[in-house]
Design a protein around this motif. Structure first.
Motif, PDB file in Angstrom:
ATOM      1  N   ALA A 155       0.841  -1.196   0.000  1.00  0.00           N
ATOM      2  CA  ALA A 155       0.000   0.000   0.000  1.00  0.00           C
ATOM      3  C   ALA A 155       0.882   1.254   0.000  1.00  0.00           C
ATOM      4  N   PHE A 156       1.934   1.230   0.823  1.00  0.00           N
ATOM      5  CA  PHE A 156       2.872   2.357   0.866  1.00  0.00           C
ATOM      6  C   PHE A 156       3.580   2.507  -0.479  1.00  0.00           C
ATOM      7  N   LEU A 157       4.096   1.388  -1.017  1.00  0.00           N
ATOM      8  CA  LEU A 157       4.823   1.429  -2.280  1.00  0.00           C
ATOM      9  C   LEU A 157       3.959   1.943  -3.424  1.00  0.00           C
ATOM     10  N   SER A 158       2.729   1.443  -3.525  1.00  0.00           N
ATOM     11  CA  SER A 158       1.858   1.843  -4.633  1.00  0.00           C
ATOM     12  C   SER A 158       1.478   3.316  -4.533  1.00  0.00           C
ATOM     13  N   MET A 206       2.060  -7.638  -8.031  1.00  0.00           N
ATOM     14  CA  MET A 206       1.919  -7.311  -6.611  1.00  0.00           C
ATOM     15  C   MET A 206       0.469  -6.995  -6.265  1.00  0.00           C
ATOM     16  N   SER A 207      -0.236  -6.343  -7.170  1.00  0.00           N
ATOM     17  CA  SER A 207      -1.636  -5.995  -6.934  1.00  0.00           C
ATOM     18  C   SER A 207      -2.504  -7.253  -6.837  1.00  0.00           C
ATOM     19  N   VAL A 208      -2.289  -8.201  -7.758  1.00  0.00           N
ATOM     20  CA  VAL A 208      -3.048  -9.458  -7.716  1.00  0.00           C
ATOM     21  C   VAL A 208      -2.777 -10.198  -6.417  1.00  0.00           C
ATOM     22  N   LEU A 209      -1.512 -10.238  -6.008  1.00  0.00           N
ATOM     23  CA  LEU A 209      -1.152 -10.918  -4.762  1.00  0.00           C
ATOM     24  C   LEU A 209      -1.780 -10.212  -3.559  1.00  0.00           C
ATOM     25  N   ALA A 210      -1.846  -8.877  -3.609  1.00  0.00           N
ATOM     26  CA  ALA A 210      -2.466  -8.123  -2.523  1.00  0.00           C
ATOM     27  C   ALA A 210      -3.970  -8.363  -2.465  1.00  0.00           C
ATOM     28  N   VAL A 211      -4.637  -8.358  -3.618  1.00  0.00           N
ATOM     29  CA  VAL A 211      -6.085  -8.600  -3.666  1.00  0.00           C
ATOM     30  C   VAL A 211      -6.418  -9.984  -3.129  1.00  0.00           C
ATOM     31  N   LYS A 225     -15.152  -6.895   6.793  1.00  0.00           N
ATOM     32  CA  LYS A 225     -15.521  -6.439   5.447  1.00  0.00           C
ATOM     33  C   LYS A 225     -15.297  -4.944   5.293  1.00  0.00           C
ATOM     34  N   LYS A 226     -15.534  -4.188   6.380  1.00  0.00           N
ATOM     35  CA  LYS A 226     -15.361  -2.733   6.311  1.00  0.00           C
ATOM     36  C   LYS A 226     -13.902  -2.362   6.041  1.00  0.00           C
ATOM     37  N   MET A 227     -12.991  -3.198   6.509  1.00  0.00           N
ATOM     38  CA  MET A 227     -11.583  -2.932   6.245  1.00  0.00           C
ATOM     39  C   MET A 227     -11.145  -3.538   4.922  1.00  0.00           C
ATOM     40  N   ALA A 228     -11.654  -4.721   4.582  1.00  0.00           N
ATOM     41  CA  ALA A 228     -11.210  -5.424   3.388  1.00  0.00           C
ATOM     42  C   ALA A 228     -11.689  -4.762   2.101  1.00  0.00           C
ATOM     43  N   ILE A 229     -12.936  -4.305   2.061  1.00  0.00           N
ATOM     44  CA  ILE A 229     -13.505  -3.760   0.826  1.00  0.00           C
ATOM     45  C   ILE A 229     -12.743  -2.539   0.310  1.00  0.00           C
ATOM     46  N   PRO A 230     -12.429  -1.521   1.163  1.00  0.00           N
ATOM     47  CA  PRO A 230     -11.622  -0.403   0.657  1.00  0.00           C
ATOM     48  C   PRO A 230     -10.260  -0.847   0.132  1.00  0.00           C
ATOM     49  N   LEU A 231      -9.624  -1.811   0.811  1.00  0.00           N
ATOM     50  CA  LEU A 231      -8.334  -2.310   0.338  1.00  0.00           C
ATOM     51  C   LEU A 231      -8.478  -3.005  -1.008  1.00  0.00           C
ATOM     52  N   LEU A 232      -9.542  -3.798  -1.175  1.00  0.00           N
ATOM     53  CA  LEU A 232      -9.779  -4.485  -2.446  1.00  0.00           C
ATOM     54  C   LEU A 232      -9.975  -3.486  -3.584  1.00  0.00           C
ATOM     55  N   ILE A 233     -10.762  -2.454  -3.312  1.00  0.00           N
ATOM     56  CA  ILE A 233     -11.011  -1.432  -4.337  1.00  0.00           C
ATOM     57  C   ILE A 233      -9.715  -0.728  -4.711  1.00  0.00           C
ATOM     58  N   GLY A 239      -3.928  -2.111  -9.857  1.00  0.00           N
ATOM     59  CA  GLY A 239      -3.702  -3.095 -10.915  1.00  0.00           C
ATOM     60  C   GLY A 239      -4.231  -2.627 -12.258  1.00  0.00           C
ATOM     61  N   LEU A 240      -5.418  -2.017 -12.266  1.00  0.00           N
ATOM     62  CA  LEU A 240      -5.993  -1.519 -13.519  1.00  0.00           C
ATOM     63  C   LEU A 240      -5.169  -0.388 -14.116  1.00  0.00           C
ATOM     64  N   LEU A 241      -4.560   0.439 -13.252  1.00  0.00           N
ATOM     65  CA  LEU A 241      -3.742   1.556 -13.745  1.00  0.00           C
ATOM     66  C   LEU A 241      -2.465   1.082 -14.430  1.00  0.00           C
ATOM     67  N   THR A 242      -2.091  -0.174 -14.213  1.00  0.00           N
ATOM     68  CA  THR A 242      -0.938  -0.705 -14.947  1.00  0.00           C
ATOM     69  C   THR A 242      -1.306  -1.068 -16.381  1.00  0.00           C
ATOM     70  N   VAL A 243      -2.619  -1.168 -16.657  1.00  0.00           N
ATOM     71  CA  VAL A 243      -3.132  -1.559 -17.981  1.00  0.00           C
ATOM     72  C   VAL A 243      -2.442  -2.843 -18.454  1.00  0.00           C
TER      73      VAL A 243
END
Length: 453
Positions: A155-158, A206-211, A225-233, A239-243
């Motif tokens: 999260a810090f790195l990204s 790294m994004s796939v591994l994090a998700v 879920k309240k903590m996981a959902i924001p992290l998933l998003i 990951g999507l920004l890497t295209v």
């Protein structure tokens, strides 16, 4: 009222200082000598328990190897572990590591193209992975803490990468609206180095591994879920920004596997997984005309979905076929393109193993992976909290293994070290305590002792 920090809390304070200095260096631009981070890292290893030192070292090697020197802390961690343990367990993972280290050493002594510093750096990560996996097997290191530290560090790195990209391009919209892929800013600004030695596909991995790790922690009741959902998003957006085409395919495959697991776990209750799939389809339809979705579609609008990887593989197989000795023992980890006179490195993990270590390497790493998976499944099944469903634990490893077939494995330190996170996921069991509320509360704040005197 006075804050008293006990000796056992010193590592936590050092980790916080480490991250604060990284923030000052990368976000604010303050020049901080690398020796400061090395000294802090080694102090953490000296003062911390095995759980914290292992989790911090592994996550830092994966996420910060591009900006910090990792060789000395890795070697120090390995020797510190040997001093404390005083025994070595011979298994396929350790023996494969020994073989790679020995044959690379012989190449170093015999060859003029080999670099001693690269050899030491690669071998440090090689034996770090072997050591961490061994500690996870013996339960002398915490699987959940390794995963949590990885999530926090990535999260810090990204954020660091996105921040540096925004500074280079001028604004965040320039990333989304254009065809730019995060991880490629050095193509526009040659002065940008460090974190951008992790390319777009590396960030996507790294994004796939994090998700997949976040979903695992939520399913095992480590995260709400309240903590996981924001992290998933957030991690999905990164990951999507890497295209990355591989990210899209592996990401879709991950959700298919997760739906299969959830359906089998819930038996007749299949509404939630289908609702989840429906929600994703609606999001894609709603965002169809947005720049970010169209950028991804353009990446797939080509006659060659492999982006030349098949041609690269054919070239390497032709080279290996013409070199009998290389086909048996490989050509080594260093200077692959100069040794083969080919333009591109092998963009496939299995091909890379074959090129670097030949048929012997293929056999050795087949045993490596079989031992890894077998140990992971056995450790999970023998746990007192095993619920009879192993798929959720295997999904991070499956995602990782499939993804590296379009990347590399041995020659990139952060990719090789990530296998230890995938193994930690294999052996993670159900959380017995109260469901945690935040990441920081779970592995940082609870370690401090606040008391009145």
């Amino acid at each position: 009222m006075r804050l008293r920090i006990q000796r056992g809390n010193i590592p936590v304070a050092l980790v916080i200082i480490f991250l604060l200095l990284l923030t000052a260096k990368d976000f604010i631009g303050i020049s901080i000598p690398g020796i400061v981070f090395t000294a802090l890292w080694m102090m953490i290893l000296l003062f911390a328990d095995e759980d914290t030192s292992t989790a911090f070292t592994l996550s830092s090697v994966i996420c910060f190897a591009s900006t910090l020197s990792i060789t000395i802390p890795c070697v120090f961690y390995i020797f510190l572990n040997l001093f404390r343990k005083k025994t070595l367990k011979l298994d396929a993972i350790f023996l494969t590591s020994i073989y790679v280290a020995l044959i690379e050493f012989f190449r170093l002594v015999a060859g003029s193209e080999e670099d001693f510093r690269l050899y030491v750096n690669s071998m440090a990560v090689l034996f770090l992975v072997s050591t961490v996996i061994s500690k996870l097997k013996e339960k002398s290191a915490s699987a959940d803490l390794c995963i949590k530290y990885y999530i926090a560090c990535f999260a810090f790195l990204s954020l660091d990468i996105i921040w540096a990209t925004v500074r280079s391009l001028g604004n965040l919209r320039a990333i989304i609206s254009g065809s730019f892929r995060i991880g490629q800013v050095d193509l526009l600004d040659e002065s940008m180095t460090g974190i951008f030695s992790i390319n777009a596909n590396g960030i996507a991995l790294m994004s796939v591994l994090a998700v997949s790790s976040v979903m695992l922690l939520m399913s095992k009741k480590y995260f709400t879920k309240k903590m996981a959902i924001p992290l998933l998003i957030y991690f999905s957006a990164v990951g999507l920004l890497t295209v990355s085409k591989t990210f899209i395919l592996v990401y879709a495959g991950f959700w298919c596997l997760y739906v299969c697991w959830y359906s089998s776990k819930s038996n007749t209750n299949i509404f939630k997984p289908f609702a989840l799939v429906g929600a994703f389809i609606l999001i894609i339809v709603f965002m169809w005309n947005t720049d970010i979705v169209q950028n991804v579609i353009v990446r797939f609008d080509t006659n060659d979905l492999t982006t030349g990887r098949v041609d690269v593989a054919v070239d390497y197989f032709d080279y290996m076929e013409q070199n009998r000795i290389a086909s048996i023992i490989g050509i080594g980890l260093q200077n692959v393109t100069s040794k083969t006179a080919l333009v591109h490195v092998p963009h496939n993990a299995i091909l890379e193993i074959y090129v670097c270590f030949g048929i012997v390497g293929i056999i050795a790493y087949s045993l490596f992976f079989m031992s890894l998976v077998r140990s992971g499944i056995q450790k999970c099944k023998t746990s007192t909290n095993y619920d009879g469903r192993i798929l959720i634990n295997l999904i991070p490893f499956i995602s990782f293994f499939v993804f590296i077939q379009s990347l590399q494995f041995l020659r990139i330190n952060y990719i090789y070290a990530s296998i230890a996170i995938a193994f930690a996921a294999m052996i993670l069991t159900e959380y017995n305590g109260p469901l945690v509320k935040t990441i920081s509360r779970n592995f940082i704040l609870n370690d401090f002792d606040f008391c009145n005197t």
